[in-house]
Design an enzyme around this catalytic site. Sequence first.
Site, PDB file in Angstrom:
ATOM      1  N   SER A  57      -9.771   2.225   2.615  1.00 31.14           N
ATOM      2  CA  SER A  57      -8.813   2.909   1.778  1.00 31.14           C
ATOM      3  C   SER A  57      -7.814   1.991   1.089  1.00 31.14           C
ATOM      4  CB  SER A  57      -8.047   3.937   2.613  1.00 31.14           C
ATOM      5  OG  SER A  57      -7.222   3.281   3.561  1.00 31.14           O
TER       6      SER A  57
ATOM      7  N   SER B 177     -10.254   0.088   6.894  1.00 28.84           N
ATOM      8  CA  SER B 177      -9.596   0.196   5.590  1.00 28.84           C
ATOM      9  C   SER B 177      -8.936  -1.067   5.070  1.00 28.84           C
ATOM     10  CB  SER B 177      -8.565   1.325   5.616  1.00 28.84           C
ATOM     11  OG  SER B 177      -9.205   2.575   5.527  1.00 28.84           O
TER      12      SER B 177
ATOM     13  N   LYS C  72       0.847  -1.193   0.000  1.00 23.33           N
ATOM     14  CA  LYS C  72       0.000   0.000   0.000  1.00 23.33           C
ATOM     15  C   LYS C  72       0.884   1.245   0.000  1.00 23.33           C
ATOM     16  CE  LYS C  72      -3.946   2.045   2.509  1.00 23.33           C
ATOM     17  NZ  LYS C  72      -4.802   1.967   3.708  1.00 23.33           N
TER      18      LYS C  72
END
Lengths: 493, 491
Positions: B158, B182, B78
């Site tokens: 996210s 997330s 990420k």
Amino acid sequence: MTTKDPEATTGQKHIEGATGPWEIVIGLEVHAQVTSSAKLFSGASTSFGAEPNANVSLVDAAMPGMLPVINRYCVEQAIRTGLGLNAAINLYSVFDRKNYFYPDLPQGYQISQYKQPIVGEGVVEVDMPDGSVVEVGIERLHLEQDAGKSIHDLHPNMSYVDLNRSGVALMEIVSKPDMRSSEQAGLYVSKLRSILRYLGTCDGNMEQGSLRADVNVSVRRPGKPFGTRCEIKNMNSVRFIRAAIEYEARRQIDVIEGGGVIDQETRLFDSVNGVTRPMRSKEEAHDYRYFPDPDLLPLELDQVWIEDIKATLPELPDQKKKRFIDEFGLSPYDASVLVADRDRAGYFEEVAEGRDAKMAANWVTSELFGALNKQGLDITESPVKAAALGQLIDLIKDGTISGKIAKQVFEIMLETGGDPAHIVEERGLKQVTDTGAIEAVVDKIIAANPDKVEEYKAKPKALGWFVGQVMQATQGKANPKTVNELLKKKLDG
Amino acid sequence: MAELTGLTIADMRDGLRGKKFSAKELVEAHIGAIENARMLNAFLVETPDKALAMAEESDKHLAKGEARPLEGIPLGIKDLFCTKGIQATAGSHILEGFEPPYESTVTHSLWHDGAIMMGKLNMDEFAMGSSNETSYFGPVKNPWRRPGSNADLVPGGSSGGSAAAVAAKLVPGATGTDTGGSIRQPAAVTGIVGMKPTYGRCSRWGIVAFASSLDQAGPMARTVRDAAIMLGSMAGHDAKDSTSLKVDVPDFEAALTGDVKGLRIGVPKEYRVDGMPGAIDKLWQQGIEWLKAAGAEIVEISLPHTKYALPAYYIVAPAEASSNLARYDGVRYGKREDGEDITDLYKRTRAAGFGAEVQRRVLIGTYVLSAGYYDAYYLKAQKVRTLIKQDFEKAWEKVDAILTPTTPGPAFAIGEKSDDPLEMYLNDIFTVTANMSGLPGISVPAGLSDEGLPLGLQVIGKALDEETVFRVGGVLEDAAGFSAQPDVWWR
């Protein structure tokens, strides 16, 4: 602090205004840089005078994803300071974020302690020159990060930022509004500095900014509630602090007596013109949005650790002063002058050890300190070492030299750093105690001055003239006591 | 070699050690998959050269029989993780071009254990979002589509890039971070497994901060076992993070015994919210039945402060974010918009560098911390947080783990909810409580919605009891036998 300032001895408490007396009320926030080789939340060095931005870690520069880790030694230093200020140590304290934007504050917030500081209430005793003691309450002490430095004058339309100081540990020591004169405030700062230096928790170097003060000043009618205060920021000299308070108090009195009101505001002291001026309001209109720093757990201290630190505390100025009074029979004032600086106190103790302490105190405070002040030297740089000064006193005591000759020897020691016995020997300054030799001189002078002998018979005060003659004839080396005794015997007999 | 990309991490591990294929072959297959899937917009940076170099290293280790725990396993990272010399933007314009000179603790641990870096994954800007639509670099597309529809769906957020990349088999696993859901929410809506460990289990050092007291890194993978394997390498105490926990890392994989007999599973009545789609409720019931059938005891419990969790979360998280994001000022790194003076520079830089959602949260956060509002908002939210923690503590007296749905619904279409922040925030309703209380939680794919989209079930466990969470998750996974796959439309 150690010099006798004529203004300081007035003990002035009230200022006379056009409409009557006013009392000044003063509280101080002192920012003391913690003596530590590393910063409060990063491993970067704290050395003074490094190249700009040389002592900056990723944390200090607030790079993305960087996290603070508390420096245990800085916490220990804060505890040590709290103990030295006779203050309560809080076993639970919290680091908060104080949020504001400034280029020399990379994180956009300063990590500080807001509602729960590491140290609570304490007290500092301030010795006044008249022998009285003023107790100044300590409200709190907390740990916080210093900011970097913005430099605006190196480029016409750009500013430079030096982050070397960014993240350096500071102790903010907040006093209660317990001071009533600029003199008290000045002596409080000096005393605080002295305690910190004894503890080894701050070097107290005001020129380098290791010790700075924000001064809160207000005025009121004696006995009435506090007036509105103004804060004078960032003072780094005791002399300026005193001058700023004097000016600010007078300014406030003039405003109030002129029918105006005092605005609570932040001001700066202009040392060139000796006035305070308001800071631009933009710079103070902050809402700091304090909240507990989620990157740091609350600081929980172990009582055992605090006791361990307590056990290693050095003798502090107040304790030392008491001991000097008790052990050496010094006056409170002499004692307070001697203990103000740890090195000076240590020097004195070495000189006084096994000797006449009062004599030692006199030599150290008046002769030595006077000479060092004149030459701008620190006690550690003194050309006359404590052992040598002790030997000089021994020479007076055992009658080898007179006090007067000793001053001559001391001057030579100051210049050459030489050994007193050696100087006395080399320059033939040894006191003549041989009664026969002195008697011969006495007889000679009496015989040569019959008119003076007559004068003495009428006025015994004229003895002094004879003493002077004998001393002159012996180049000051005759033992004054013997001279006096012999003269009296001969002239009266 | 396309079939290599379909393997689980556990299978890859076996295949590599059994010399069925090399790390180089495995990596090349994944490089190909990534290149072919650019229309998903999952990767912000692809690092094929680095991946091949690392694969070469892994093959050496394998040849010597010195395979490390994640030897040769290709992973996506990420973009919130700082990776040395490789751009880290956190999905924001303000960090475009920023190449950190340091490696986050979690990714460092992964590489140290032999994992291979495939690239950086797209995400909502500064992890603020539940749909990946707030990324400055454009939304990620969910590999799943409604049957018979060409409408692009969101992959959740996210960690949407991570979820999409794992679901589309571009990587077998990816790192995520979870502040309010997330990891778990995107895992649920893309049909994969996502695990948020206990707060403090993984170091936050080197992860761009969103809300420091809530942020936690975790694994995203296609099976519970793979997530357990990854977490074993990601977790551990780190002296550089003061909130990192000083505890040993258990063998998470060994916790997957498949045995939940006698385990007490709590079902909180407050999670049955109004307007919840029937499919969600049905799936939840199904989950209860599966666990019952496996020998677990189902206990109805109450978590009475649940309804305050979401509003409190949307005070605490923005408050911390407003302070955490103050460092992005254009002075030292990242984007700078010059101005007339320093204040103007800040304003222009932050106006141009932060997207609308980030600006909204910075404003909310600044507001709730302001003089006069602090007590009413921030302080009260912190009190709610304490109450939520107490709710769970009481529950642990009766149960060993808690079963809930992960999300209130399946993936929605890009643009469908982006005009209504409140509607968007509701995506976190079942997941924020674990963040507010610091507890571990996992989302396991459990079934399909009426329109044929994946849904997840969530297991929440006691602090530091990821083992039970994994064990229950594994039993659910086996019982659900979720085998649906998205059609490959993105090549």
